[in-house]
Scaffold this motif. Structure first.
Motif, PDB file in Angstrom:
ATOM      1  N   ALA A 129       0.814  -1.221   0.000  1.00  0.00           N
ATOM      2  CA  ALA A 129       0.000   0.000   0.000  1.00  0.00           C
ATOM      3  C   ALA A 129       0.849   1.272   0.000  1.00  0.00           C
ATOM      4  O   ALA A 129       0.571   2.213  -0.748  1.00  0.00           O
ATOM      5  CB  ALA A 129      -0.962   0.000   1.185  1.00  0.00           C
ATOM      6  N   SER A 130       1.866   1.313   0.815  1.00  0.00           N
ATOM      7  CA  SER A 130       2.701   2.518   0.907  1.00  0.00           C
ATOM      8  C   SER A 130       3.594   2.730  -0.310  1.00  0.00           C
ATOM      9  O   SER A 130       4.153   3.804  -0.482  1.00  0.00           O
ATOM     10  CB  SER A 130       3.586   2.445   2.155  1.00  0.00           C
ATOM     11  OG  SER A 130       2.789   2.390   3.309  1.00  0.00           O
ATOM     12  N   TYR A 131       3.731   1.700  -1.124  1.00  0.00           N
ATOM     13  CA  TYR A 131       4.655   1.763  -2.260  1.00  0.00           C
ATOM     14  C   TYR A 131       3.956   1.827  -3.615  1.00  0.00           C
ATOM     15  O   TYR A 131       4.619   1.906  -4.646  1.00  0.00           O
ATOM     16  CB  TYR A 131       5.582   0.533  -2.247  1.00  0.00           C
ATOM     17  CG  TYR A 131       6.371   0.412  -0.983  1.00  0.00           C
ATOM     18  CD1 TYR A 131       7.565   1.103  -0.827  1.00  0.00           C
ATOM     19  CD2 TYR A 131       5.919  -0.384   0.063  1.00  0.00           C
ATOM     20  CE1 TYR A 131       8.297   0.998   0.344  1.00  0.00           C
ATOM     21  CE2 TYR A 131       6.648  -0.497   1.235  1.00  0.00           C
ATOM     22  CZ  TYR A 131       7.823   0.194   1.373  1.00  0.00           C
ATOM     23  OH  TYR A 131       8.553   0.094   2.530  1.00  0.00           O
ATOM     24  N   LEU A 132       2.639   1.788  -3.636  1.00  0.00           N
ATOM     25  CA  LEU A 132       1.919   1.694  -4.903  1.00  0.00           C
ATOM     26  C   LEU A 132       2.211   2.849  -5.850  1.00  0.00           C
ATOM     27  O   LEU A 132       2.336   2.646  -7.061  1.00  0.00           O
ATOM     28  CB  LEU A 132       0.418   1.572  -4.665  1.00  0.00           C
ATOM     29  CG  LEU A 132      -0.050   0.195  -4.187  1.00  0.00           C
ATOM     30  CD1 LEU A 132      -1.550   0.210  -3.926  1.00  0.00           C
ATOM     31  CD2 LEU A 132       0.318  -0.895  -5.169  1.00  0.00           C
ATOM     32  N   SER A 133       2.353   4.054  -5.329  1.00  0.00           N
ATOM     33  CA  SER A 133       2.641   5.178  -6.232  1.00  0.00           C
ATOM     34  C   SER A 133       3.988   4.986  -6.922  1.00  0.00           C
ATOM     35  O   SER A 133       4.135   5.302  -8.097  1.00  0.00           O
ATOM     36  CB  SER A 133       2.593   6.515  -5.480  1.00  0.00           C
ATOM     37  OG  SER A 133       3.589   6.558  -4.476  1.00  0.00           O
ATOM     38  N   LEU A 134       4.948   4.454  -6.205  1.00  0.00           N
ATOM     39  CA  LEU A 134       6.261   4.166  -6.824  1.00  0.00           C
ATOM     40  C   LEU A 134       6.171   2.949  -7.746  1.00  0.00           C
ATOM     41  O   LEU A 134       6.776   2.945  -8.825  1.00  0.00           O
ATOM     42  CB  LEU A 134       7.309   3.905  -5.736  1.00  0.00           C
ATOM     43  CG  LEU A 134       7.648   5.080  -4.842  1.00  0.00           C
ATOM     44  CD1 LEU A 134       8.512   4.636  -3.670  1.00  0.00           C
ATOM     45  CD2 LEU A 134       8.348   6.170  -5.636  1.00  0.00           C
ATOM     46  N   MET A 135       5.442   1.948  -7.328  1.00  0.00           N
ATOM     47  CA  MET A 135       5.329   0.725  -8.119  1.00  0.00           C
ATOM     48  C   MET A 135       4.600   0.952  -9.440  1.00  0.00           C
ATOM     49  O   MET A 135       4.801   0.221 -10.399  1.00  0.00           O
ATOM     50  CB  MET A 135       4.627  -0.370  -7.318  1.00  0.00           C
ATOM     51  CG  MET A 135       5.437  -0.894  -6.141  1.00  0.00           C
ATOM     52  SD  MET A 135       4.497  -1.995  -5.062  1.00  0.00           S
ATOM     53  CE  MET A 135       4.213  -3.391  -6.138  1.00  0.00           C
ATOM     54  N   ASN A 136       3.736   1.965  -9.466  1.00  0.00           N
ATOM     55  CA  ASN A 136       2.940   2.211 -10.667  1.00  0.00           C
ATOM     56  C   ASN A 136       3.595   3.200 -11.626  1.00  0.00           C
ATOM     57  O   ASN A 136       3.011   3.555 -12.645  1.00  0.00           O
ATOM     58  CB  ASN A 136       1.533   2.671 -10.287  1.00  0.00           C
ATOM     59  CG  ASN A 136       0.745   1.537  -9.690  1.00  0.00           C
ATOM     60  OD1 ASN A 136       0.898   0.377 -10.079  1.00  0.00           O
ATOM     61  ND2 ASN A 136      -0.092   1.845  -8.730  1.00  0.00           N
ATOM     62  N   GLN A 137       4.787   3.651 -11.304  1.00  0.00           N
ATOM     63  CA  GLN A 137       5.516   4.522 -12.227  1.00  0.00           C
ATOM     64  C   GLN A 137       6.031   3.677 -13.401  1.00  0.00           C
ATOM     65  O   GLN A 137       6.329   2.489 -13.222  1.00  0.00           O
ATOM     66  CB  GLN A 137       6.682   5.209 -11.526  1.00  0.00           C
ATOM     67  CG  GLN A 137       6.254   6.239 -10.527  1.00  0.00           C
ATOM     68  CD  GLN A 137       7.446   6.926  -9.865  1.00  0.00           C
ATOM     69  OE1 GLN A 137       8.591   6.719 -10.235  1.00  0.00           O
ATOM     70  NE2 GLN A 137       7.147   7.755  -8.883  1.00  0.00           N
ATOM     71  N   PRO A 138       6.148   4.287 -14.567  1.00  0.00           N
ATOM     72  CA  PRO A 138       6.679   3.522 -15.724  1.00  0.00           C
ATOM     73  C   PRO A 138       8.089   3.036 -15.443  1.00  0.00           C
ATOM     74  O   PRO A 138       8.869   3.700 -14.762  1.00  0.00           O
ATOM     75  CB  PRO A 138       6.680   4.541 -16.861  1.00  0.00           C
ATOM     76  CG  PRO A 138       5.875   5.702 -16.399  1.00  0.00           C
ATOM     77  CD  PRO A 138       5.829   5.652 -14.900  1.00  0.00           C
ATOM     78  N   ASN A 139       8.391   1.853 -15.961  1.00  0.00           N
ATOM     79  CA  ASN A 139       9.747   1.317 -15.821  1.00  0.00           C
ATOM     80  C   ASN A 139      10.719   2.152 -16.650  1.00  0.00           C
ATOM     81  O   ASN A 139      10.384   2.571 -17.753  1.00  0.00           O
ATOM     82  CB  ASN A 139       9.807  -0.133 -16.288  1.00  0.00           C
ATOM     83  CG  ASN A 139       9.140  -1.073 -15.302  1.00  0.00           C
ATOM     84  OD1 ASN A 139       9.237  -0.876 -14.122  1.00  0.00           O
ATOM     85  ND2 ASN A 139       8.466  -2.076 -15.814  1.00  0.00           N
ATOM     86  N   PRO A 140      11.912   2.388 -16.123  1.00  0.00           N
ATOM     87  CA  PRO A 140      12.893   3.179 -16.899  1.00  0.00           C
ATOM     88  C   PRO A 140      13.388   2.404 -18.109  1.00  0.00           C
ATOM     89  O   PRO A 140      13.338   1.246 -18.209  1.00  0.00           O
ATOM     90  CB  PRO A 140      14.037   3.394 -15.896  1.00  0.00           C
ATOM     91  CG  PRO A 140      13.816   2.440 -14.768  1.00  0.00           C
ATOM     92  CD  PRO A 140      12.390   1.990 -14.835  1.00  0.00           C
TER      93      PRO A 140
END
Length: 140
Positions: A129-140
């Motif tokens: 839950a705390s990481y979803l915003s980071l996890m949903n960023q496009p892969n580099p």
């Protein structure tokens, strides 16, 4: 030999799913309790683990999510094919009500009910839950 005189032998290695159909052919009294988990929580835990070998999918969130989707679909196929000898347990439900999960698996395996205390299982639900915003960023 490994199980000795035990009536029940368990294996929780997720990679054994690839041999489930063969195991069902070879072991006449086999039972399968397939476990599904919230995909985002599972993706985070896979991503955070450093594997000694294999698991090439484990270092990219897109490939991890694809693998989890495939794995859950494969569970569905196996559970349908082997409906008489399998059940599906959801991790979140097992943590919320371990006695009910034990009863479900026990019934599948033909085991008598017991009042033995259940072990304490760490509650890892919603770990992503705390990481979803980071996890949903496009892969580099």
């Amino acid at each position: 030999r490994r199980a000795g005189r035990a009536l029940v032998f368990t294996n929780s290695d997720p990679d054994r799913i690839h041999e489930a159909a063969k195991i069902a052919e070879i072991i006449p009294n086999v039972r399968f309790a397939f476990v599904k988990r919230n995909p985002e929580d599972l993706a985070l835990r896979i991503f955070m683990k450093k594997y000694a070998a294999g698991n090439a999918h484990a270092y990219n969130l897109t490939t991890i999510r694809d693998y989890i989707a495939w794995y859950h679909q494969f569970i569905n196929v196996l559970a349908a094919k082997f409906s008489e000898i399998s059940c599906v347990i959801h991790y979140e439900e097992m943590i919320a009500n371990p006695a009910k999960a034990r009863e479900k698996v026990g019934h599948l395996c033909g085991l008598e009910k017991t009042n033995m205390p259940l072990p304490v299982i760490d509650d890892d639900r919603n770990c992503a839950a705390s990481y979803l915003s980071l996890m949903n960023q496009p892969n580099p």
